[in-house]
Write a protein that holds these residues in place. Structure first.
Motif, PDB file in Angstrom:
ATOM      1  N   THR A 174       0.795  -1.152   0.031  1.00  0.00           N
ATOM      2  CA  THR A 174      -0.050  -0.060   0.001  1.00  0.00           C
ATOM      3  C   THR A 174       0.925   1.264   0.030  1.00  0.00           C
ATOM      4  O   THR A 174       1.969   1.466   0.826  1.00  0.00           O
ATOM      5  CB  THR A 174      -0.898  -0.095   1.363  1.00  0.00           C
ATOM      6  OG1 THR A 174      -1.523  -1.410   1.433  1.00  0.00           O
ATOM      7  CG2 THR A 174      -2.112   0.908   1.111  1.00  0.00           C
ATOM      8  N   ALA A 175       0.474   2.186  -0.950  1.00  0.00           N
ATOM      9  CA  ALA A 175       1.150   3.389  -0.887  1.00  0.00           C
ATOM     10  C   ALA A 175       0.490   4.614  -0.099  1.00  0.00           C
ATOM     11  O   ALA A 175      -0.706   4.445   0.014  1.00  0.00           O
ATOM     12  CB  ALA A 175       1.446   3.977  -2.544  1.00  0.00           C
ATOM     13  N   TYR A 198      10.405   0.711  -1.884  1.00  0.00           N
ATOM     14  CA  TYR A 198       9.641   0.212  -3.165  1.00  0.00           C
ATOM     15  C   TYR A 198       9.299   1.145  -3.958  1.00  0.00           C
ATOM     16  O   TYR A 198       8.396   1.120  -4.695  1.00  0.00           O
ATOM     17  CB  TYR A 198       8.599  -0.881  -2.724  1.00  0.00           C
ATOM     18  CG  TYR A 198       9.269  -1.990  -2.012  1.00  0.00           C
ATOM     19  CD1 TYR A 198       9.806  -3.073  -2.674  1.00  0.00           C
ATOM     20  CD2 TYR A 198       8.993  -2.014  -0.777  1.00  0.00           C
ATOM     21  CE1 TYR A 198      10.231  -4.410  -2.151  1.00  0.00           C
ATOM     22  CE2 TYR A 198       9.815  -3.081   0.239  1.00  0.00           C
ATOM     23  CZ  TYR A 198      10.131  -4.179  -0.565  1.00  0.00           C
ATOM     24  OH  TYR A 198      10.624  -5.281   0.009  1.00  0.00           O
ATOM     25  N   ALA A 199       9.760   2.446  -3.752  1.00  0.00           N
ATOM     26  CA  ALA A 199       9.155   3.689  -4.471  1.00  0.00           C
ATOM     27  C   ALA A 199       9.237   3.629  -5.873  1.00  0.00           C
ATOM     28  O   ALA A 199       8.118   4.097  -6.600  1.00  0.00           O
ATOM     29  CB  ALA A 199       9.940   5.034  -4.043  1.00  0.00           C
ATOM     30  N   GLU A 204       2.460   5.181 -11.866  1.00  0.00           N
ATOM     31  CA  GLU A 204       2.850   6.436 -12.312  1.00  0.00           C
ATOM     32  C   GLU A 204       2.229   7.531 -11.680  1.00  0.00           C
ATOM     33  O   GLU A 204       0.836   7.358 -11.444  1.00  0.00           O
ATOM     34  CB  GLU A 204       2.598   6.521 -13.838  1.00  0.00           C
ATOM     35  CG  GLU A 204       3.536   5.682 -14.787  1.00  0.00           C
ATOM     36  CD  GLU A 204       4.791   6.173 -14.721  1.00  0.00           C
ATOM     37  OE1 GLU A 204       5.212   7.476 -14.506  1.00  0.00           O
ATOM     38  OE2 GLU A 204       5.832   5.555 -15.071  1.00  0.00           O
ATOM     39  N   GLY A 205       2.676   8.664 -11.211  1.00  0.00           N
ATOM     40  CA  GLY A 205       1.902   9.706 -10.710  1.00  0.00           C
ATOM     41  C   GLY A 205       1.960   9.714  -9.151  1.00  0.00           C
ATOM     42  O   GLY A 205       1.435  10.703  -8.416  1.00  0.00           O
ATOM     43  N   ASP A 303      -4.485  -4.072  -2.903  1.00  0.00           N
ATOM     44  CA  ASP A 303      -3.843  -3.165  -3.913  1.00  0.00           C
ATOM     45  C   ASP A 303      -2.478  -3.053  -3.687  1.00  0.00           C
ATOM     46  O   ASP A 303      -1.840  -2.804  -2.572  1.00  0.00           O
ATOM     47  CB  ASP A 303      -4.667  -2.035  -4.050  1.00  0.00           C
ATOM     48  CG  ASP A 303      -5.925  -2.108  -4.559  1.00  0.00           C
ATOM     49  OD1 ASP A 303      -6.129  -2.996  -5.427  1.00  0.00           O
ATOM     50  OD2 ASP A 303      -6.760  -1.336  -4.126  1.00  0.00           O
ATOM     51  N   SER A 304      -1.693  -3.340  -4.590  1.00  0.00           N
ATOM     52  CA  SER A 304       0.095  -3.291  -4.526  1.00  0.00           C
ATOM     53  C   SER A 304       0.698  -2.008  -5.508  1.00  0.00           C
ATOM     54  O   SER A 304       0.437  -2.018  -6.476  1.00  0.00           O
ATOM     55  CB  SER A 304       0.627  -4.489  -4.648  1.00  0.00           C
ATOM     56  OG  SER A 304       1.943  -4.483  -4.792  1.00  0.00           O
ATOM     57  N   ASP A 305       1.505  -1.204  -4.849  1.00  0.00           N
ATOM     58  CA  ASP A 305       2.428  -0.340  -5.613  1.00  0.00           C
ATOM     59  C   ASP A 305       3.686  -0.999  -5.436  1.00  0.00           C
ATOM     60  O   ASP A 305       4.478   0.011  -5.732  1.00  0.00           O
ATOM     61  CB  ASP A 305       2.278   1.047  -5.027  1.00  0.00           C
ATOM     62  CG  ASP A 305       1.032   1.794  -5.589  1.00  0.00           C
ATOM     63  OD1 ASP A 305       0.997   2.298  -6.687  1.00  0.00           O
ATOM     64  OD2 ASP A 305       0.037   1.713  -5.046  1.00  0.00           O
TER      65      ASP A 305
END
Length: 361
Positions: A174-175, A198-199, A204-205, A303-305
Motif C-alpha cells: 500500500t502506498a 519500493y518507491a 505513475e503519478g 492493492d499493490s504499488d
C-alpha cells in the motif's frame, strides 16, 4: 556445564532480547524463489564488465581505508533523486537496515519510543528493540490503508520520538498519499521516517515524500538499491534529509562503514540506472496481472504499488505455503494471519507460480 551444553538462554544477554527470534526469510533451494522481493533480472554483461573494471582499479588501494564520507557516491545518489538535493542532504550505509539503525541510534535509545503502523516492515520493531528503544504498534484500516486523522491522533497520543511510515508498505504494497504523511509531520514532536524502499515500483503519478523535505527539516526519506536497482547483493541503502540530520548520523556511524568495493559497485549501478530500472515497467505489468489473476481465483488481494502482492485469506495458510513449496515455488508466509506474500518474478516464474497455485487450490 560443559561448553557443548551452553545455550543462548545461559548467556547474560539483555532481558528485552530474551525469547526473541532473529529476522530471516527461509532460504530453500527450489526452482522458483519468490519470497524476498528481489528484482529477478540479473545485471547485464556490460554492467558486470564495468563493475569488474572498477573493482580492478580499486583493488590496488585496498590497503587504504575507503572514503569515510562516501562523498562521490552521495553526490551521485543526490543526482539520481533530484528534488534539488545535493551530497550534504544524502547519506548512505550498508543496506537500508543500517540506515534505519543509525537513525534509531541517533534519535532513539533508552527511554525513547518509536511508533509504526502495523502490519508493516518487520525490521522496524526489531531494529527499534535492538537499540533499546520502545516500540509502539499502531493500527491500519481493514484494507491496510492509513487514515490520516487516526494516524495523527496516534502520534499525538503517544508523542513518539520517531514515527515510521512506509510507502509502499511491506508486506501489503500500500502506498501513502502525501496528505497522510503531511498530517503525521504536523503532529509529530520528533523525527518522521518515510521508508520508500519500493518507491520505484509505485504507479505513475504516485508522489514521493522527497517533495516534502524542503518544508519539513525533521523528515527523513529512506531508499535502497536492493529492489528496483537489482543490487541486493551490494547492500547499499541511503536516505535524504536536512544537512543537520546527516550531522546527527555522523555521531553514531562506524568509521569507514562503506567499503571501497561497495561504493564502487553502487556508483557503477547508478551509471547504469537506465538499464537497471528498465525492468520496472515489466515487473509492474506482471504485478498487476498477478493481482487480477488471483482475484479471478476468488481470493482477496491487497492493492499493490510494490514488486510483491499480499493475498489470502487462508484459514490454514501454512498448508498453502507448503503446497506451493512441494511444487517447487517458495513464497513468504508473512504479514497478518491468513495472508501470504508473493514477490514478482519473471514471466516464466509467475507462470510457474500460477500453475502451482492452481494445483494447491
Amino acid at each position: 556445564m560443559t561448553p557443548d551444553e551452553l545455550t543462548l538462554a545461559d548467556l547474560p544477554i539483555r532481558d528485552d532480547l530474551r525469547g526473541r527470534t532473529p529476522y530471516g526469510a527461509p532460504q530453500i533451494d527450489v526452482p522458483v524463489r519468490l519470497n524476498t522481493n528481489e528484482n529477478p533480472y540479473p545485471p547485464s554483461p556490460e554492467l558486470v564488465g564495468d563493475l569488474a573494471e572498477e573493482v580492478r582499479r580499486g583493488a590496488g588501494e585496498l590497503n587504504r581505508y575507503p572514503d569515510r564520507d562516501a562523498s562521490a557516491l552521495r553526490a551521485d545518489l543526490a543526482d539520481y533523486l533530484g528534488h534539488g538535493l545535493d551530497a550534504s542532504r544524502v547519506w548512505a550505509a550498508n543496506g537500508s537496515n543500517e540506515v534505519l539503525q543509525q537513525i534509531l541510534q541517533a534519535f532513539g535509545g533508552y527511554g525513547r519510543t518509536a511508533l509504526g503502523f502495523e502490519p508493516s516492515y518487520s525490521m522496524h520493531p526489531i531494529i527499534t528493540t535492538g537499540t533499546s528503544t520502545e516500540w509502539i504498534g499502531g493500527a491500519r484500516e481493514d484494507d491496510f490503508s492509513l487514515d490520516p486523522a487516526k494516524a495523527a491522533a496516534a502520534v499525538e497520543e503517544h508523542r513518539p520520538d520517531i514515527v515510521f511510515l512506509t510507502s509502499p508498505n511491506n508486506p501489503t504494497g500500500t502506498a501513502l498519499p502525501l496528505e497522510t504523511i503531511a498530517r503525521v509531520l504536523e503532529a509529530a514532536p520528533g523525527m518522521v521516517v518515510v521508508d520508500e524502499a519500493y518507491a520505484e515500483f509505485a504507479r505513475e503519478g504516485t508522489p514521493s515524500a522527497l517533495s516534502l523535505l524542503p518544508s519539513h527539516p525533521r523528515l527523513i526519506v529512506t531508499r535502497t538499491m536492493s529492489k528496483a536497482f537489482a543490487m541486493a547483493g551490494t547492500r547499499l541503502g541511503y536516505l535524504a534529509a536536512h544537512p543537520a540530520v546527516i550531522e546527527a548520523l555522523l555521531l553514531v556511524r562506524l568509521p569507514y562503514h562503506l567499503s571501497t568495493l561497495t561504493q564502487a559497485a553502487a556508483r557503477v549501478a547508478l551509471r547504469h540506472r537506465v538499464e537497471l530500472l528498465g525492468t520496472v515497467d515489466a515487473l509492474r505489468r506482471e504485478r498487476d496481472a498477478t493481482v487480477e489473476w488471483l482475484r479471478g481465483q476468488g481470493l482477496t488481494v491487497a492493492d499493490s504499488d510494490a514488486n510483491f502482492v499480499l493475498f489470502g485469506r487462508f484459514p490454514e495458510r501454512r498448508a498453502v505455503w507448503e503446497g506451493l513449496l512441494e511444487r517447487g515455488v517458495l513464497i513468504r508466509e508473512v504479514g497478518p494471519p491468513e495472508w501470504l506474500r508473493v514477490s514478482i518474478g519473471t514471466g516464466e516464474e509467475m507462470a510457474a507460480f500460477r500453475a502451482a497455485m492452481e494445483g494447491v487450490l
